[in-house]
Design a protein around this motif. Structure first.
Motif, short mmCIF file in Angstrom:
data_model
loop_
_atom_site.label_atom_id
_atom_site.label_comp_id
_atom_site.label_asym_id
_atom_site.label_seq_id
_atom_site.Cartn_x
_atom_site.Cartn_y
_atom_site.Cartn_z
N TRP A 71 -11.79 -15.33 -16.47
CA TRP A 71 -11.40 -15.94 -17.73
C TRP A 71 -10.27 -15.15 -18.37
CZ3 TRP A 71 -13.75 -20.49 -19.11
CH2 TRP A 71 -14.95 -20.81 -18.47
N GLN A 72 -9.41 -15.87 -19.08
CA GLN A 72 -8.30 -15.26 -19.80
C GLN A 72 -8.41 -15.61 -21.28
OE1 GLN A 72 -4.46 -16.77 -18.65
NE2 GLN A 72 -3.32 -15.41 -20.01
N ARG A 73 -8.31 -14.60 -22.13
CA ARG A 73 -8.35 -14.83 -23.58
C ARG A 73 -7.03 -15.44 -24.03
NH1 ARG A 73 -11.24 -12.72 -28.12
NH2 ARG A 73 -9.95 -12.72 -30.03
N LEU A 74 -7.09 -16.47 -24.87
CA LEU A 74 -5.92 -17.18 -25.36
C LEU A 74 -5.96 -17.19 -26.89
CD1 LEU A 74 -6.16 -20.25 -22.94
CD2 LEU A 74 -4.75 -18.20 -22.61
N ASP A 75 -5.27 -16.27 -27.52
CA ASP A 75 -5.32 -16.19 -28.98
C ASP A 75 -3.96 -16.03 -29.63
OD1 ASP A 75 -4.69 -13.60 -28.27
OD2 ASP A 75 -6.42 -12.66 -29.24
N HIS A 76 -2.87 -16.16 -28.86
CA HIS A 76 -1.55 -15.96 -29.44
C HIS A 76 -1.26 -17.05 -30.47
CE1 HIS A 76 2.57 -14.60 -29.74
NE2 HIS A 76 3.01 -15.82 -29.50
N GLY A 77 -1.01 -16.62 -31.69
CA GLY A 77 -0.76 -17.54 -32.79
C GLY A 77 -1.98 -17.80 -33.65
N LEU A 78 -3.18 -17.54 -33.14
CA LEU A 78 -4.39 -17.68 -33.93
C LEU A 78 -4.58 -16.47 -34.83
CD1 LEU A 78 -6.84 -19.09 -31.20
CD2 LEU A 78 -5.69 -20.37 -33.03
N PRO A 79 -5.37 -16.58 -35.89
CA PRO A 79 -5.60 -15.42 -36.77
C PRO A 79 -6.20 -14.25 -35.99
CG PRO A 79 -6.43 -17.44 -37.78
CD PRO A 79 -6.06 -17.79 -36.37
N THR A 80 -5.80 -13.05 -36.36
CA THR A 80 -6.24 -11.86 -35.64
C THR A 80 -7.38 -11.13 -36.33
OG1 THR A 80 -4.55 -10.53 -36.75
CG2 THR A 80 -3.97 -11.52 -34.62
N GLU A 81 -7.73 -11.53 -37.56
CA GLU A 81 -8.84 -10.89 -38.25
C GLU A 81 -9.30 -11.78 -39.41
OE1 GLU A 81 -7.63 -7.22 -39.97
OE2 GLU A 81 -5.96 -8.09 -41.10
N GLN A 82 -10.55 -11.57 -39.81
CA GLN A 82 -11.14 -12.25 -40.96
C GLN A 82 -10.98 -13.78 -40.90
OE1 GLN A 82 -13.11 -10.95 -43.01
NE2 GLN A 82 -12.75 -8.75 -42.85
N ALA A 83 -11.16 -14.31 -39.72
CA ALA A 83 -11.15 -15.77 -39.53
C ALA A 83 -12.49 -16.15 -38.91
CB ALA A 83 -9.98 -16.20 -38.64
N TRP A 84 -13.39 -16.66 -39.71
CA TRP A 84 -14.79 -16.80 -39.29
C TRP A 84 -15.14 -18.22 -38.90
CZ3 TRP A 84 -16.92 -12.31 -38.34
CH2 TRP A 84 -16.40 -11.18 -38.99
N TRP A 85 -14.16 -19.08 -38.81
CA TRP A 85 -14.44 -20.46 -38.41
C TRP A 85 -14.75 -20.55 -36.92
CZ3 TRP A 85 -10.75 -21.47 -34.78
CH2 TRP A 85 -9.46 -20.94 -34.93
N THR A 86 -15.33 -21.66 -36.55
CA THR A 86 -15.54 -21.95 -35.14
C THR A 86 -15.27 -23.43 -34.89
OG1 THR A 86 -17.07 -21.64 -33.27
CG2 THR A 86 -18.03 -22.35 -35.36
N VAL A 87 -15.63 -23.91 -33.70
CA VAL A 87 -15.25 -25.26 -33.26
C VAL A 87 -16.50 -25.98 -32.77
CG1 VAL A 87 -13.81 -26.58 -31.66
CG2 VAL A 87 -12.96 -24.42 -32.61
N LYS A 88 -16.74 -27.18 -33.29
CA LYS A 88 -17.91 -27.97 -32.90
C LYS A 88 -17.70 -28.62 -31.53
CE LYS A 88 -19.59 -28.82 -37.58
NZ LYS A 88 -20.96 -28.29 -37.41
N ARG A 89 -18.78 -29.20 -30.99
CA ARG A 89 -18.76 -29.62 -29.58
C ARG A 89 -17.77 -30.73 -29.28
NH1 ARG A 89 -24.70 -30.74 -28.50
NH2 ARG A 89 -25.01 -30.06 -30.65
N GLN A 90 -17.45 -31.59 -30.25
CA GLN A 90 -16.52 -32.69 -30.02
C GLN A 90 -15.12 -32.41 -30.57
OE1 GLN A 90 -19.42 -35.28 -32.05
NE2 GLN A 90 -19.02 -36.77 -30.45
N ALA A 91 -14.91 -31.19 -31.05
CA ALA A 91 -13.69 -30.91 -31.81
C ALA A 91 -12.62 -30.19 -31.00
CB ALA A 91 -14.02 -30.13 -33.07
N MET A 92 -12.61 -30.36 -29.68
CA MET A 92 -11.57 -29.77 -28.84
C MET A 92 -11.25 -30.77 -27.74
SD MET A 92 -11.63 -26.01 -27.05
CE MET A 92 -10.23 -25.32 -26.20
N CYS A 93 -9.96 -30.99 -27.49
CA CYS A 93 -9.57 -31.98 -26.50
C CYS A 93 -8.23 -31.59 -25.87
CB CYS A 93 -9.49 -33.38 -27.12
SG CYS A 93 -8.19 -33.58 -28.35
N ALA A 94 -7.86 -32.34 -24.85
CA ALA A 94 -6.59 -32.11 -24.14
C ALA A 94 -5.84 -33.43 -24.03
CB ALA A 94 -6.85 -31.53 -22.75
N ASP A 95 -4.50 -33.34 -23.97
CA ASP A 95 -3.72 -34.54 -23.72
C ASP A 95 -3.48 -34.69 -22.22
OD1 ASP A 95 -1.49 -32.91 -23.05
OD2 ASP A 95 -0.67 -33.01 -25.08
N LEU A 96 -2.57 -35.58 -21.85
CA LEU A 96 -2.32 -35.88 -20.44
C LEU A 96 -0.96 -35.38 -19.98
CD1 LEU A 96 -3.67 -39.56 -20.40
CD2 LEU A 96 -4.88 -37.47 -19.73
N GLU A 97 -0.29 -34.58 -20.80
CA GLU A 97 1.09 -34.18 -20.50
C GLU A 97 1.12 -33.02 -19.52
OE1 GLU A 97 3.30 -36.26 -21.75
OE2 GLU A 97 1.60 -37.23 -22.71
#
Length: 377
Positions: free
Chosen positions: A307-333
């Motif tokens: 696995w590779q960590r992918l966080d470039h551009g995301l907050p680096t500290e004090q960001a306590w949110w997360t992502v629900k099961r249907q809240a992540m998707c991909a396009d077809l490009e």
């Protein structure tokens, strides 16, 4: 013919928004709110016609229902008959609390949709989502009802049936997941289902051979290799290559400080070895936050071995949110684009398969689901 413009369909705790992108995925325009104040659990555009849009809603005065639009949300109509359990002979029985999952049927069955509800139920529509009927044996089967457990099983917003996956080679071959209740497979068009839980862990102290105690969070079938399934579970990340029936845990190779507990999972539409997850803090009391306040996606290019960590551009500290099961998707490009919605109401996008992230929208209500569609005129 011009290239299609993507639209992100955002379902939130207080309404729905549509985020329209250009063909380069560089500029985005927010449209909404739709259904302001209503809980929207899922918002899906039919990929077969590029016009039919279904919204799973819970409203203060109408209760659980579905809305339908054929003009990308300019006009909405409540469906004629939303999902509802058949009444029991003695007048008792279960009531749908909300529809949680909407799944378009296969390409050669236009107008067919499936829905999963809370509490756990499976429903089908054959008319583009306007009328729904109970589907399959499992809604009222005594054994399945026992496996579904109590409606007060500890799931924060109620137990649910989700992750309806249809084999693109055979519309009679279905997978569903129940939280709780495990993963199940049908090879006869829903007339019967069988548990598919071998190899999966459960919370310590409970028996692994009982579907009741299994809590799959998200199951995905690989479009490019339909005999492969991935699963983000309450107890780790798994892969299953059919015809095998025993899941293999692939999340153990994630960093120990991060762990392999989370909710969403996305599979590359053209590469069955590439997938993304978004771990959350699953320690102690399950705070359901990003680990250490540093959110990141993780990508594997080899079926979960590394696995590779992918966080470039995301907050680096004090960001306590997360992502629900249907809240992540991909396009077809190509390169593929990734999109996620956070519990703090932000939408993040990546046009380079997760290598870098940009915030596309802020200050929305808590996001329950993000899907992508390509509208047609």
């Amino acid at each position: 013919m011009s290239a299609p413009h993507p639209v992100l369909l955002i379902a939130t705790r207080k309404g729905a928004w549509l985020l329209h992108g250009d063909t380069e995925r560089q500029h985005w325009r927010l449209d909404g709110p739709h259904f302001l104040g209503h809980i929207i659990n899922h918002l899906v555009l039919d990929p077969r016609d590029g016009r039919t849009l279904l919204a799973a809603a819970s409203t203060g005065h109408l209760g659980p229902t579905l809305f339908r639009s054929t003009d990308l949300g300019a006009n909405w109509q409540e469906v004629a008959q939303p999902p509802a359990f058949a009444p029991a002979a003695d007048g008792s029985g279960r009531s749908v609390k909300h529809t949680f999952w909407l799944e378009p049927g296969p390409a050669d069955e236009p107008g067919v949709w499936y829905a999963g509800t809370s509490p756990q139920g499976l429903f089908r529509s054959a008319d583009g989502g306007d009328t729904w009927a109970p589907f399959s044996c499992l809604n009222d089967d005594a054994q399945y009802r026992e496996w579904m457990g109590s409606e007060q099983d500890g799931t924060p917003d109620g137990p649910k049936l989700h992750s309806i996956q249809i084999d693109p080679r055979d519309p009679a071959h279905l997978y569903i997941a129940m939280s709780g209740g495990g993963v199940h497979e049908s090879t006869d068009g829903g007339r019967s289902f069988a548990p598919l839980i071998d190899g999966l862990d459960v919370v310590e102290g409970f028996p692994r051979d009982q579907p009741t105690f299994h809590d799959p969070h998200c199951v995905r079938l690989c479009p490019s290799r339909p005999d492969r399934l991935y699963q983000q579970n309450h107890c780790g990340i798994y892969r299953l290559d059919r015809p095998a029936t025993t899941w293999q845990r692939i999340g153990d190779s994630l960093p120990e400080a991060v762990g392999d507990i989370g909710f969403p999972l996305v599979v590359h539409p053209r590469d069955a070895d590439t997938l993304w997850v978004f771990p959350m803090d699953g320690t102690a009391v399950w705070p359901r936050t990003s680990p250490d306040g540093r959110p990141a996606a993780y990508r594997s290019r080899d079926g979960g071995n590394r696995w590779q960590r992918l966080d470039h551009g995301l907050p680096t500290e004090q960001a306590w949110w997360t992502v629900k099961r249907q809240a992540m998707c991909a396009d077809l490009e190509a390169p593929l684009g990734l999109y996620l919605g956070t519990t703090s109401g932000e939408v993040w996008g990546s046009a380079d398969e997760g290598d870098s992230w940009t915030c596309l929208a802020r200050h929305l209500p808590e996001i329950y689901a993000v899907t992508i569609g390509y509208p047609r005129d």
